[in-house]
Write a protein that holds these residues in place. Sequence first.
Motif, PDB file in Angstrom:
ATOM      1  N   ASP A  50      -5.128   2.855   9.454  1.00 24.50           N
ATOM      2  CA  ASP A  50      -4.610   1.892  10.423  1.00 24.50           C
ATOM      3  C   ASP A  50      -5.732   1.250  11.227  1.00 24.50           C
ATOM      4  O   ASP A  50      -5.716   0.047  11.480  1.00 24.50           O
ATOM      5  CB  ASP A  50      -3.611   2.565  11.368  1.00 24.50           C
ATOM      6  N   GLN A  51      -6.731   2.040  11.615  1.00 32.21           N
ATOM      7  CA  GLN A  51      -7.869   1.502  12.365  1.00 32.21           C
ATOM      8  C   GLN A  51      -8.702   0.554  11.501  1.00 32.21           C
ATOM      9  O   GLN A  51      -9.315  -0.372  12.017  1.00 32.21           O
ATOM     10  CB  GLN A  51      -8.751   2.632  12.885  1.00 32.21           C
ATOM     11  N   SER A  52      -8.700   0.787  10.192  1.00 34.85           N
ATOM     12  CA  SER A  52      -9.466  -0.058   9.270  1.00 34.85           C
ATOM     13  C   SER A  52      -8.716  -1.308   8.850  1.00 34.85           C
ATOM     14  O   SER A  52      -9.255  -2.148   8.138  1.00 34.85           O
ATOM     15  CB  SER A  52      -9.842   0.741   8.018  1.00 34.85           C
ATOM     16  N   GLY A  53      -7.464  -1.428   9.255  1.00 36.47           N
ATOM     17  CA  GLY A  53      -6.675  -2.603   8.897  1.00 36.47           C
ATOM     18  C   GLY A  53      -5.812  -2.428   7.663  1.00 36.47           C
ATOM     19  O   GLY A  53      -5.142  -3.367   7.240  1.00 36.47           O
ATOM     20  N   PHE A  54      -5.789  -1.238   7.073  1.00 35.94           N
ATOM     21  CA  PHE A  54      -4.946  -0.960   5.916  1.00 35.94           C
ATOM     22  C   PHE A  54      -3.682  -0.256   6.415  1.00 35.94           C
ATOM     23  O   PHE A  54      -3.629   0.964   6.452  1.00 35.94           O
ATOM     24  CB  PHE A  54      -5.665  -0.073   4.898  1.00 35.94           C
ATOM     25  N   CYS A  55      -2.709  -1.021   6.827  1.00 34.01           N
ATOM     26  CA  CYS A  55      -1.495  -0.451   7.404  1.00 34.01           C
ATOM     27  C   CYS A  55      -0.527  -0.052   6.290  1.00 34.01           C
ATOM     28  O   CYS A  55      -0.075  -0.892   5.513  1.00 34.01           O
ATOM     29  CB  CYS A  55      -0.834  -1.436   8.351  1.00 34.01           C
ATOM     30  N   VAL A  56      -0.225   1.241   6.234  1.00 41.60           N
ATOM     31  CA  VAL A  56       0.692   1.777   5.242  1.00 41.60           C
ATOM     32  C   VAL A  56       2.042   1.993   5.922  1.00 41.60           C
ATOM     33  O   VAL A  56       2.111   2.670   6.948  1.00 41.60           O
ATOM     34  CB  VAL A  56       0.177   3.108   4.655  1.00 41.60           C
ATOM     35  N   ASP A  57       3.075   1.403   5.375  1.00 38.71           N
ATOM     36  CA  ASP A  57       4.428   1.586   5.907  1.00 38.71           C
ATOM     37  C   ASP A  57       4.829   3.050   5.753  1.00 38.71           C
ATOM     38  O   ASP A  57       4.570   3.644   4.702  1.00 38.71           O
ATOM     39  CB  ASP A  57       5.399   0.691   5.133  1.00 38.71           C
ATOM     40  N   PRO A  58       5.446   3.662   6.770  1.00 40.23           N
ATOM     41  CA  PRO A  58       5.852   5.071   6.656  1.00 40.23           C
ATOM     42  C   PRO A  58       6.758   5.363   5.460  1.00 40.23           C
ATOM     43  O   PRO A  58       6.754   6.467   4.933  1.00 40.23           O
ATOM     44  CB  PRO A  58       6.585   5.342   7.975  1.00 40.23           C
ATOM     45  N   ARG A  59       7.510   4.356   5.009  1.00 43.46           N
ATOM     46  CA  ARG A  59       8.363   4.552   3.821  1.00 43.46           C
ATOM     47  C   ARG A  59       7.536   4.657   2.548  1.00 43.46           C
ATOM     48  O   ARG A  59       8.042   5.081   1.513  1.00 43.46           O
ATOM     49  CB  ARG A  59       9.364   3.406   3.691  1.00 43.46           C
ATOM     50  N   ASN A  60       6.264   4.266   2.619  1.00 45.47           N
ATOM     51  CA  ASN A  60       5.382   4.299   1.454  1.00 45.47           C
ATOM     52  C   ASN A  60       4.409   5.465   1.494  1.00 45.47           C
ATOM     53  O   ASN A  60       3.341   5.398   0.901  1.00 45.47           O
ATOM     54  CB  ASN A  60       4.614   2.987   1.333  1.00 45.47           C
ATOM     55  N   ILE A  61       4.771   6.517   2.202  1.00 43.20           N
ATOM     56  CA  ILE A  61       3.960   7.729   2.233  1.00 43.20           C
ATOM     57  C   ILE A  61       4.707   8.791   1.427  1.00 43.20           C
ATOM     58  O   ILE A  61       5.836   9.146   1.752  1.00 43.20           O
ATOM     59  CB  ILE A  61       3.710   8.211   3.675  1.00 43.20           C
ATOM     60  N   LEU A  62       4.076   9.275   0.370  1.00 45.67           N
ATOM     61  CA  LEU A  62       4.711  10.233  -0.533  1.00 45.67           C
ATOM     62  C   LEU A  62       3.903  11.521  -0.572  1.00 45.67           C
ATOM     63  O   LEU A  62       2.684  11.487  -0.704  1.00 45.67           O
ATOM     64  CB  LEU A  62       4.788   9.663  -1.947  1.00 45.67           C
ATOM     65  N   HIS A  63       4.599  12.648  -0.487  1.00 45.29           N
ATOM     66  CA  HIS A  63       3.964  13.958  -0.642  1.00 45.29           C
ATOM     67  C   HIS A  63       4.553  14.601  -1.892  1.00 45.29           C
ATOM     68  O   HIS A  63       5.770  14.772  -1.991  1.00 45.29           O
ATOM     69  CB  HIS A  63       4.237  14.841   0.576  1.00 45.29           C
ATOM     70  N   LEU A 118       0.846  -1.188   0.000  1.00 45.43           N
ATOM     71  CA  LEU A 118       0.000   0.000   0.000  1.00 45.43           C
ATOM     72  C   LEU A 118       0.879   1.235   0.000  1.00 45.43           C
ATOM     73  O   LEU A 118       1.838   1.326   0.757  1.00 45.43           O
ATOM     74  CB  LEU A 118      -0.909   0.023   1.232  1.00 45.43           C
ATOM     75  N   VAL A 119       0.540   2.193  -0.854  1.00 47.81           N
ATOM     76  CA  VAL A 119       1.266   3.460  -0.940  1.00 47.81           C
ATOM     77  C   VAL A 119       0.245   4.578  -0.787  1.00 47.81           C
ATOM     78  O   VAL A 119      -0.762   4.614  -1.491  1.00 47.81           O
ATOM     79  CB  VAL A 119       2.004   3.595  -2.295  1.00 47.81           C
ATOM     80  N   LEU A 120       0.509   5.480   0.140  1.00 45.77           N
ATOM     81  CA  LEU A 120      -0.353   6.635   0.356  1.00 45.77           C
ATOM     82  C   LEU A 120       0.307   7.836  -0.311  1.00 45.77           C
ATOM     83  O   LEU A 120       1.417   8.214   0.039  1.00 45.77           O
ATOM     84  CB  LEU A 120      -0.543   6.884   1.855  1.00 45.77           C
ATOM     85  N   VAL A 121      -0.369   8.384  -1.308  1.00 45.06           N
ATOM     86  CA  VAL A 121       0.181   9.496  -2.094  1.00 45.06           C
ATOM     87  C   VAL A 121      -0.648  10.743  -1.826  1.00 45.06           C
ATOM     88  O   VAL A 121      -1.866  10.728  -1.982  1.00 45.06           O
ATOM     89  CB  VAL A 121       0.174   9.173  -3.607  1.00 45.06           C
ATOM     90  N   ALA A 122       0.038  11.815  -1.445  1.00 44.94           N
ATOM     91  CA  ALA A 122      -0.614  13.107  -1.217  1.00 44.94           C
ATOM     92  C   ALA A 122      -0.048  14.097  -2.231  1.00 44.94           C
ATOM     93  O   ALA A 122       1.154  14.133  -2.468  1.00 44.94           O
ATOM     94  CB  ALA A 122      -0.347  13.596   0.197  1.00 44.94           C
ATOM     95  N   ALA A 123      -0.920  14.881  -2.830  1.00 44.61           N
ATOM     96  CA  ALA A 123      -0.489  15.891  -3.799  1.00 44.61           C
ATOM     97  C   ALA A 123      -1.078  17.232  -3.383  1.00 44.61           C
ATOM     98  O   ALA A 123      -2.213  17.299  -2.915  1.00 44.61           O
ATOM     99  CB  ALA A 123      -0.964  15.520  -5.200  1.00 44.61           C
TER     100      ALA A 123
END
Length: 185
Positions: free
Chosen positions: A105-118, A32-37
């Motif tokens: 995280d509460q929903s069970g979709f744990c995103v690794d901090p290394r996979n958070i992109l701004h 999982l990758v969380l992308v913020a723009a």
Amino acid sequence: LYLLDCAIKHYFIAVHKKQQKISLRFSLSSTLVLVAASDASATLYATLHFLVQIDQVGESRSQRVQLLESHTYLAKKTVLSIPHLEAIALVRSAEKTVELKKILDQSGFCVDPRNILHLSDSQTIVHMSSSPPHLLESKFAHLMSKLSLHMLELGTSVHDSVYFFLQNNIKRDTGEPFCADVLSK
């Protein structure tokens, strides 16, 4: 009847031994990758958040992109510089990322901090974000300090998570604009 019973028993023993020899030759992984723009114009600034799920089964790879949320904000008339609005948009994006990560995280979709992109299309702001705050003007120093605190809350740093998005990249042959750019214009 006895011979039939023995034959069936031996058949099932042979099938069971043959099935034990069959093994999986594929591996399964999901990332999982969380992308913020974020982007800003003279009148608006916008933030968008996407969740990208990358699944791989053996050699087959698939990606799914889900828009989590998008926000547009009216810029204050007292803020006249575009870089300052870009910095505000990046900080607001990081603030929303913290909230979204807690919900995921509460929903069970744990995103690794290394996979958070701004992502930001302002090279100036990306450079400022990695600069020590005492070297910046006070209005930028305050915003970049807030950004750093949000990154620490996410378990990452500005150096690992904030990236410049070059809109006229030669590799991008689709001609699509930066997604936050569409909302802020």
